[in-house]
Design an enzyme around this catalytic site. Structure first.
Site, short mmCIF file in Angstrom:
data_model
loop_
_atom_site.label_atom_id
_atom_site.label_comp_id
_atom_site.label_asym_id
_atom_site.label_seq_id
_atom_site.Cartn_x
_atom_site.Cartn_y
_atom_site.Cartn_z
N TRP A 167 6.59 -9.89 -59.68
CA TRP A 167 5.28 -10.51 -59.48
C TRP A 167 4.23 -10.07 -60.49
O TRP A 167 3.22 -10.74 -60.65
CB TRP A 167 4.76 -10.20 -58.06
CG TRP A 167 4.78 -8.75 -57.68
CD1 TRP A 167 5.71 -8.14 -56.88
CD2 TRP A 167 3.85 -7.71 -58.04
NE1 TRP A 167 5.43 -6.80 -56.73
CE2 TRP A 167 4.28 -6.51 -57.43
CE3 TRP A 167 2.70 -7.69 -58.82
CZ2 TRP A 167 3.60 -5.30 -57.58
CZ3 TRP A 167 2.02 -6.49 -58.98
CH2 TRP A 167 2.47 -5.32 -58.37
N ASN A 168 4.43 -8.93 -61.16
CA ASN A 168 3.34 -8.39 -61.96
C ASN A 168 3.12 -9.15 -63.27
O ASN A 168 2.00 -9.33 -63.72
CB ASN A 168 3.54 -6.90 -62.23
CG ASN A 168 4.80 -6.61 -63.02
OD1 ASN A 168 5.84 -7.23 -62.81
ND2 ASN A 168 4.72 -5.65 -63.93
N PRO A 192 11.91 -16.32 -58.70
CA PRO A 192 10.69 -15.54 -58.87
C PRO A 192 10.39 -14.76 -57.61
O PRO A 192 10.90 -15.06 -56.52
CB PRO A 192 9.63 -16.63 -59.11
CG PRO A 192 10.14 -17.82 -58.37
CD PRO A 192 11.65 -17.74 -58.45
N ASP A 193 9.56 -13.74 -57.75
CA ASP A 193 9.10 -13.02 -56.57
C ASP A 193 8.40 -13.99 -55.63
O ASP A 193 7.73 -14.93 -56.07
CB ASP A 193 8.14 -11.89 -56.99
CG ASP A 193 7.81 -10.97 -55.84
OD1 ASP A 193 6.93 -11.33 -55.03
OD2 ASP A 193 8.42 -9.89 -55.73
N GLY A 242 12.35 -5.07 -61.89
CA GLY A 242 11.75 -4.62 -60.65
C GLY A 242 11.86 -3.11 -60.51
O GLY A 242 11.97 -2.39 -61.51
N SER A 243 11.85 -2.63 -59.30
CA SER A 243 11.85 -1.20 -59.06
C SER A 243 13.22 -0.59 -59.33
O SER A 243 14.25 -1.27 -59.25
CB SER A 243 11.45 -0.91 -57.61
OG SER A 243 12.49 -1.31 -56.72
N GLU A 264 15.46 -4.11 -66.16
CA GLU A 264 14.27 -3.38 -66.59
C GLU A 264 13.59 -2.87 -65.33
O GLU A 264 13.15 -3.65 -64.49
CB GLU A 264 13.31 -4.25 -67.39
CG GLU A 264 12.13 -3.42 -67.91
CD GLU A 264 11.17 -4.18 -68.77
OE1 GLU A 264 9.99 -4.29 -68.37
OE2 GLU A 264 11.59 -4.67 -69.84
N LEU A 265 13.51 -1.54 -65.23
CA LEU A 265 13.11 -0.93 -63.97
C LEU A 265 11.80 -0.15 -64.13
O LEU A 265 10.97 -0.49 -64.95
CB LEU A 265 14.25 -0.05 -63.46
CG LEU A 265 15.61 -0.76 -63.38
CD1 LEU A 265 16.71 0.19 -62.95
CD2 LEU A 265 15.54 -1.97 -62.46
N CYS A 298 4.73 -2.18 -66.22
CA CYS A 298 5.78 -1.17 -66.33
C CYS A 298 5.63 -0.34 -67.58
O CYS A 298 6.17 0.77 -67.66
CB CYS A 298 7.15 -1.85 -66.29
SG CYS A 298 7.38 -3.15 -67.51
N GLU A 396 6.15 6.52 -60.19
CA GLU A 396 5.40 5.40 -60.75
C GLU A 396 4.39 4.93 -59.71
O GLU A 396 4.75 4.48 -58.64
CB GLU A 396 6.34 4.26 -61.13
CG GLU A 396 5.64 3.07 -61.76
CD GLU A 396 6.62 1.98 -62.14
OE1 GLU A 396 6.48 1.41 -63.23
OE2 GLU A 396 7.53 1.68 -61.34
#
Length: 529
Positions: A167-168, A192-193, A242-243, A264-265, A298, A396
């Site tokens: 979402w970011n 998508p989120d 995401g996370s 990509e975390l 991120c 984070e």
């Protein structure tokens, strides 16, 4: 849940997006619409509209259709694929204002940070349209025996790529996966989120207008537990952003299916200010980087390490630069920092600040929730005297929060930077660029920027971007960004028949001949080093 028309109208009236437009976009989702998700606007915590919830069976059907569409798309000449991407890049630029409105409605970010991610899309389109044909072309490699054999590597699309985007940065982080995947000849199913589906649907619409055949990109919406899980079980490659916690689940599930994934975390990114840095410039860059998208980036620096000889003047400059940032949710370019995405993110930021202060940290500026600006707005915040074991130092935060710590020298700064399981992005500030590049090589991160917080690395679309350690697997951008969506095949040919034994020649003589040929080949190859 029913929507209040008055609430929707009051919010949409601030933008150039209508409720009808959102409904039209929602109709693009291939679901029967019996269940729906309400999408809220962070700037006011009002509902924008709804999108259908896809069932597992509907996601499976979408993947089946994508697989059918992919076979035709793969046969499309690579130059024609490039033309589609070129046109898509043009359409994104032409429609940037409506895309920015959608982006702000769904994320609450400031418009100036929205522009950063929107313009990345045409940059990626141009890069892969220009370089894609050569990256996908057959490559000649050294054969087993020089002169007696050849080896050719061919590249085929993996098939159907599942993209799970956050979402970011719902524009750039989705399209930086979609663009190279379709350039490579794959079809894509994009989830998508659930907080940001509308801008993804608008981008898919633009890609079709650019000439992408129906079914090559489909957007599915719904809960991660159903839609995301079903997607992973049915596609040929998973690209997830995401996370770290969720990334481990994705990787485990993909691994069980023997499907490759790129991840990509999270990150807890360090920023180093060396003793020869221009302090005003470093402070301005740190403020821009740490509070971009209200810190929900991120790549944003969260830990700042400053040589103790310049600590106080840097801190003064950093606090000043931070206090000059404006906080707001307008649809123009007057606001520097926008809203957090929602209540959960606000609670995380507040918890990290409160816990750090309870352990002895000092708040130099910020540290306040600002409901007078927006329900989830929080002031850009600088902490000092942070306990190394505090959550803000180790985890984070993903919010407008940064800690600043003095260090005795550059070696200590590098050691502190590397004292983390994450390794996504770092930045080094110095008056000597060569020195900065030397220090950058000592930092365990996938991207290290010198005299810039993140943009100079992010915008270098010819260079790979990704993380070390708990920050992920694989890379986006550059040649690496497209080759993860390809299967490499080696076609090896002998010009002399079987390279094994020769009929009638004793095995011992054959073995001595093999050793002699190996020695000769090594000698020849040394000549061409």
């Amino acid at each position: 849940m029913s929507l209040e028309p008055g609430a929707v109208t009051s919010l949409l009236g601030r933008s150039r997006v209508s409720a009808g437009r959102l409904s039209t976009l929602a109709e693009r989702v291939p679901a029967d619409g019996s269940d729906s998700i309400v999408v809220n606007a962070p700037a006011t915590d009002e509902p924008l509209g709804t999108v259908p919830v896809c069932t597992a069976a509907e996601v499976e059907a979408v993947v089946d259709r994508a697989r059918e569409a992919q076979t035709t798309w793969e046969e499309t000449p690579v130059e024609e694929r490039a033309t589609v991407l070129d046109e898509f890049g043009d359409l994104v630029l032409e429609n940037r204002e409506s895309l920015l409105d959608l982006l702000q409605l769904e994320t609450g970010k400031s418009r100036r940070h929205g522009v950063e991610e929107v313009v990345e899309v045409p940059l990626n389109c141009t890069y892969y349209a220009n370089h894609g044909p050569s990256l996908l072309a057959d490559q000649q490699r050294d054969g087993a025996v020089v002169g007696a054999s050849t080896a050719t590597v061919t590249y085929d699309p993996v098939g159907v790529v599942g993209v799970i985007s956050p979402w970011n940065y719902p524009v750039s982080l989705a399209m930086s996966e979609v663009v190279p995947a379709v350039m490579a000849g794959n079809s894509v199913v994009l989830k998508p989120d659930e907080k940001t589906p509308f801008v993804a649907l608008a981008l898919a619409e633009l890609l079709e207008r650019a000439g992408l055949p129906e079914g090559v990109l489909t957007v599915v919406t719904g809960e991660p537990e159903t839609v995301g899980s079903t997607l992973i079980d049915n596609v040929d490659h998973v690209a997830f952003t995401g996370s770290t916690e969720t990334g481990r689940i994705v990787a485990e599930k993909a691994g069980r299916n023997l499907v490759e994934c790129s991840l990509e975390l999270g990150g807890n990114n360090p920023l180093l200010v060396l003793d020869d840095a221009d302090l005003e410039t470093a402070a301005r860059g740190a403020a821009q980087g740490a509070f971009a998208n209200a810190g929900q980036l991120c790549l944003a620096p969260e830990r700042v390490y400053v040589d103790e000889s310049v600590y106080e003047p840097f801190l003064d400059a950093f606090v000043g630069a931070t206090r000059r940032l404006s906080l707001g949710t307008g649809f123009d370019y007057s606001d520097d920092v926008g809203s957090l995405i929602g209540a959960d993110q606000l609670a995380r930021v507040e918890s990290h600040v409160e816990d750090a202060v309870a352990d002895g940290a000092s708040v130099l500026t910020g540290g306040r929730h600002r409901p007078d600006v927006g329900p989830f707005c929080y002031e850009p915040t600088i902490l000092t005297d942070v306990d190394p074991d505090a959550a803000v130092a180790c985890e984070e935060t993903f919010g407008p929060l940064v800690s600043v710590t003095p260090v005795p020298d550059v070696q200590s700064a590098v050691a502190a930077a590397n004292d983390s399981p994450y390794g996504l992005n770092a930045s080094v500030w110095t008056g000597d660029r060569r020195r900065g590049e030397r220090v950058a090589r000592e930092i365990d991160c996938g991207t290290v920027c010198v005299n810039d917080a993140y943009q100079v690395g992010w915008a270098a679309v010819d260079a790979p971007m990704g993380g070390f350690g708990d920050s992920g697997l694989g890379r986006r951008h550059g040649p690496e960004g497209i080759r993860r969506f390809l299967e490499a095949r080696t076609v090896a040919t002998s010009r002399v028949g079987p390279l094994g034994g020769v009929p009638g020649v004793p095995n011992g003589l054959t073995a001595r001949g093999l050793v002699a040929v190996t020695r000769l080949q090594r000698t020849v190859q040394r000549w061409f080093r």
